[in-house]
Design a protein around this motif. Structure first.
Motif, short mmCIF file in Angstrom:
data_model
loop_
_atom_site.label_atom_id
_atom_site.label_comp_id
_atom_site.label_asym_id
_atom_site.label_seq_id
_atom_site.Cartn_x
_atom_site.Cartn_y
_atom_site.Cartn_z
N VAL A 52 0.83 -1.21 0.00
CA VAL A 52 0.00 0.00 0.00
C VAL A 52 0.87 1.26 0.00
CG1 VAL A 52 -2.05 -1.06 1.03
CG2 VAL A 52 -0.28 -0.09 2.53
N GLY A 53 2.15 1.08 0.29
CA GLY A 53 3.05 2.23 0.20
C GLY A 53 2.86 3.23 1.32
N ALA A 54 2.66 2.73 2.53
CA ALA A 54 2.44 3.62 3.67
C ALA A 54 3.21 3.10 4.88
CB ALA A 54 0.95 3.72 3.98
N PRO A 55 4.54 3.17 4.83
CA PRO A 55 5.33 2.68 5.96
C PRO A 55 5.03 3.48 7.22
CG PRO A 55 6.70 3.95 4.43
CD PRO A 55 5.37 3.77 3.77
N LEU A 56 5.19 2.82 8.37
CA LEU A 56 4.94 3.50 9.65
C LEU A 56 6.27 3.68 10.38
CD1 LEU A 56 1.81 1.42 10.72
CD2 LEU A 56 1.82 3.85 10.03
N LYS A 57 6.48 4.88 10.86
CA LYS A 57 7.65 5.12 11.72
C LYS A 57 7.36 4.54 13.09
CE LYS A 57 8.91 9.44 9.47
NZ LYS A 57 7.56 9.84 8.95
N PRO A 58 8.40 4.25 13.87
CA PRO A 58 8.14 3.71 15.21
C PRO A 58 7.19 4.61 15.97
CG PRO A 58 10.49 3.64 14.71
CD PRO A 58 9.85 4.36 13.57
N GLY A 59 6.11 4.04 16.48
CA GLY A 59 5.15 4.81 17.27
C GLY A 59 4.12 5.56 16.45
N GLN A 60 4.29 5.63 15.14
CA GLN A 60 3.34 6.37 14.31
C GLN A 60 2.00 5.64 14.25
OE1 GLN A 60 4.71 7.15 10.27
NE2 GLN A 60 2.67 7.81 9.62
#
Ligand code: GDP
Ligand code: PGA
Ligand code: MN
Ligand code: MN
Length: 604
Positions: free
Chosen positions: A181-189
């Motif tokens: 989906v092309g939506a990486p999450l940063k730690p805690g995001q």
């Protein structure tokens, strides 16, 4: 993070080295937090639907068992044809109807999009099989995705999980399908209910039998077994191996005398395939059963007839317009539960609703945009391309043959589209080649199933414009050759239908839906040599008396108009066909040029 340290990557439940190597490579590139091999079990469904409810992506419906409401990002609601590419090694092979980019260049671009794109997410590996698991040559694929919505949708739409993986053995061929989906999450995001990216790519690499999809979660863009594999990649396989991969429903029609015919029909997206596939016939004693509503793979059997198999396991149907009056069999299928609804409206009491679901709307709804909605609202409650996703097996009129790997022998092929004018309710081709001409010149008004303007007439050959995985001219030649190499007495007859012709006041001239059984009847009567037709410049058309109209409450003048072949309208169509053929260029089969000349001649 290097690939081998990703939790879940090892040990893997397979000894298929190429699959393992590919999964490791993708994990190293996309850097998910963990890798999960999907087994397709009810426990997996439970775990993932719970997770999606928790995340706010799904709402569990109180009023339908094991069913869920979902609203997408408002920008991610349909197939994106302008972002869809056929990356053949040679540009000429993709032809004039596809977007093309050099496969090496495309991989460079998309690799950068995929780099780290699964960070903070789980990477799922979905082994799947298009068509029955028991086929002699099971058509395998593996989709890697970072979307739980995709996994649960694949549970419905394909045969997947452990049963499919067992067929991989050590070295079976399979189509590699990569989706993010092309939506990486940063730690805690925090996540959003429908992750996706503004940038989208839906890319097919036909020579490598490989699909890369990026940025969208919508069905046709993200459930890669469907359009990407079963049409775009499969059409290339079919060209190479001498069969047909088509955008067609498959239905079984039984007459009151018990005579059975199977019919396949190609209409562009949102032009009536699902409805025709599940028809509840208006004619007493006639029965329709369903084998598929979107895709047919057709090969010649040993007896010289053309046999069709539906590669899918579920229906991904347009919700608006589906109701107890129009498509009771779809409503009954959905009433069984086990379904996902995307971009319809949610009722107060935990049910779903959409325009056309019932005659009157509830007083209050949550719209697909997650906004308050009342009957006074100006916008519809549901997106026009909102969808339900539901298993074929629970359709009350699923034909017993729907899961038969041998498929069913096709008696008639229908092509059809949405045309307010010109194209009559039904016309039968003079022969196979003329039928291919009809298919190749099929035109239809665009719908909400793809992004872009709605209601514009365009050529949509065999309803495959967005799905032909190679040069359209070669595709036409493949259709011509299919007929040339066959026993003509055993070929399906080809018909062209239009349920959508309008009167001067804009109303539909033909009531459609269950009344379309009358057209099916005429078609099989023609196949059996029992019905009359009269010859027009464009083919055989039933006179009003040849159609069974008993009990039909429609002004006979409307029916006459619906069936009318107006030579002037068709003369006006000729330059449009010429323009369309000109875009195909040198590869336009001479047989189709001949058909055009013959049509011109007949029109005088
Ligand atoms: P598909 O996308 O090709 O499977 O098309 P559907 O069967 O889902 O139908 C798309 C839309 O066309 C829905 O809104 C239907 O209500 C409508 N539709 C389907 N069949 C008919 C018909 O015979 N007549 C009319 N007027 N509308 C139809
Ligand atoms: P449809 O299937 O043909 O039933 O609309 C989905 C699509 O073609 O996008
Ligand atoms: Mn379709
Ligand atoms: Mn459909």
């Amino acid at each position: 993070m290097t690939a081998p340290t990703v939790p879940g990557l090892n040990p893997a439940p397979t000894t298929h080295q190429r699959l393992l190597a590919w999964v490791s490579e993708v994990a190293a590139l996309t850097t998910p937090d963990e890798v999960v091999w999907c087994d397709g079990s009810p426990q997996e469904w439970q775990r993932l639907t719970d997770k999606l409810v928790e995340a706010g992506t799904l709402v569990r419906l109180d009023r339908k068992p094991n069913s869920f409401w979902c609203a997408s990002d408002p920008t991610d609601v349909a197939r994106v044809e302008d972002r869809t590419y056929i990356c053949s090694a040679d540009e000429a092979d993709s032809g004039p109807t596809n977007n093309w980019m050099d496969p090496v260049d495309m991989k460079v671009i998309m690799t950068e999009h995929y780099r780290g794109s699964m960070a903070g997410r789980t990477m799922y590996v979905i082994p799947f099989c298009m068509g029955p698991l028991s086929a002699d040559n099971p058509m395998l694929g593996a989709e890697i995705t970072d979307s739980e919505y995709v996994v649960i949708s694949m549970h419905i739409m394909t045969r997947m999980g452990s049963a499919a993986l067992a067929l991989f053995g050590d070295d079976a061929e399979f189509v590699r399908c990569l989706h993010s989906v092309g939506a990486p999450l940063k730690p805690g995001q925090a996540d959003v209910p429908w992750p996706c990216d503004r940038t989208k790519y839906i890319t097919q690499f036909p020579e490598e039998r490989m699909i890369w999809s990026y940025g969208s979660g919508y069905g046709g863009n993200a459930l890669l077994g469907k359009k990407c594999y079963s049409l775009r990649i499969a059409s290339v396989m079919a060209r190479d191996e001498g069969w047909l991969a088509e955008h067609m429903l498959i239905l079984k029609l039984t007459s009151p005398q018990g005579k059975v015919h199977f019919i396949a029909a190609a209409f562009p997206s949102a032009c009536g395939k699902t409805n025709l596939a599940m028809l509840d016939p208006a004619l007493p004693g006639w029965e329709v059963e369903t084998l598929g509503d979107d895709i047919a793979w057709m090969r010649f059997g040993d007896d010289g007839r053309l046999y069709a198999v539906n590669p899918e396991n579920g229906f991904f149907g347009v919700a608006p317009g589906t109701g107890w009056n129009t498509n009771p069999n779809a409503m009954l299928t959905l009433a069984q539960g086990n379904s996902i609804y995307t971009n319809v409206a949610l009722t107060d009491d935990g049910d779903v609703w959409w325009e056309g679901c019932s005659d009157t709307s509830p007083d209050y709804l949550t719209s697909w945009r997650r906004e308050d909605w009342t009957p006074e609202s100006t916008d519809p409650s549901s997106h026009p391309n909102s969808r339900y996703c539901t298993p074929i097996a629970q359709c009350p009129i699923a034909a017993p043959e729907w899961d038969d790997p041998d498929g069913v022998p096709i008696s008639a092929i229908f092509f059809g589209g949405r045309r307010a004018t010109t194209v009559p309710l039904v016309v039968e081709s003079f022969d196979w080649q003329h039928g291919v001409f009809m298919g190749a010149t099929l035109s239809s008004e665009t719908t909400a199933a793809a992004t872009g303007q709605v209601g514009v007439v365009r050529r949509d050959p065999m309803a495959m414009l967005p799905f032909i995985g190679y040069h359209a001219g070669d595709y036409f030649q493949h259709w011509i050759n299919t007929g040339k190499n066959a026993d003509t007495t055993k070929l399906p007859k080809i018909f062209y239908v239009n349920w959508f012709r309008r009167g001067d006041d804009g109303r539909f001239l033909w009531p459609g839906f269950s009344e379309n059984a009358r057209i099916l009847k005429w078609a099989v009567d023609r196949v059996e040599g029992r019905a009359t037709g009269f010859q027009t410049p464009i083919g055989w058309v039933p006179g009003p008396r040849a159609l069974e109209l008993d009990g039909l409450d429609v002004p006979r003048e409307d029916i006459k108009q619906a069936l009318n072949v107006d030579d002037d309208e068709w003369r006006a169509e000729l330059p449009l066909i010429e323009q369309w053929f000109a875009t195909i260029g040198d590869k336009l089969p001479t047989a189709l040029q001949d058909e055009l000349q013959a049509l011109k001649h007949r029109l005088g």
